[in-house]
Scaffold this motif. Structure first.
Motif, PDB file in Angstrom:
ATOM      1  N   MET A  47       0.831  -1.202   0.000  1.00  0.00           N
ATOM      2  CA  MET A  47       0.000   0.000   0.000  1.00  0.00           C
ATOM      3  C   MET A  47       0.867   1.254   0.000  1.00  0.00           C
ATOM      4  N   ASP A  50      -1.274   6.931   1.078  1.00  0.00           N
ATOM      5  CA  ASP A  50      -2.646   7.393   0.894  1.00  0.00           C
ATOM      6  C   ASP A  50      -3.649   6.241   0.906  1.00  0.00           C
ATOM      7  N   ASN A  51      -3.283   5.097   0.308  1.00  0.00           N
ATOM      8  CA  ASN A  51      -4.163   3.922   0.363  1.00  0.00           C
ATOM      9  C   ASN A  51      -4.299   3.412   1.796  1.00  0.00           C
TER      10      ASN A  51
END
Length: 119
Positions: A47, A50-51
């Motif tokens: 990831m 931001d994810n």
């Protein structure tokens, strides 16, 4: 503030940011290019910061006044690089996180998080 204290403050910001779904705290704790990596529900999860933040914000926050679990087991600092092993909980699940931090422009930030999900 010593480097040890500053790193502890970043880890605290990270754990509180997760527990209370605090986007600003998580953005401050992590470098914009940070990666979050681990095995989650049978698959390797890669990831971006931001994810990761979006996934945190999709869960309900801990109730106000909750004391999140944060057990810093190891802190190793060498110049402007550091490593922290911390056990914490998010949404009722326990993790061991291996955080790589870098001191950039006088401020420590998490540049990588490798995690283990406890069963």
């Amino acid at each position: 503030m010593s480097d040890q204290q500053a790193i502890g403050a970043v880890v605290h910001l990270y754990v509180d940011g997760m527990a209370f779904c605090n986007e600003a705290a998580l953005r401050k704790a992590f470098h914009p290019d940070a990666k979050i990596i681990g095995n989650y529900e049978g698959a390797v999860e890669w990831m971006s910061r931001d994810n990761f933040i979006a996934a945190i914000l999709a869960k309900p926050p801990a109730p106000p006044g909750t004391q999140p679990l944060m057990d810093i087991e190891i802190t190793d600092i060498e110049g402007d690089a550091a490593f922290v092993k911390v056990t914490d909980e998010f949404a009722g699940t326990r993790f061991t996180d291996y955080l790589s931090l870098l001191k950039i422009d006088g401020r420590w930030v998490i540049v990588n998080k490798l995690y283990h999900l406890h069963r």
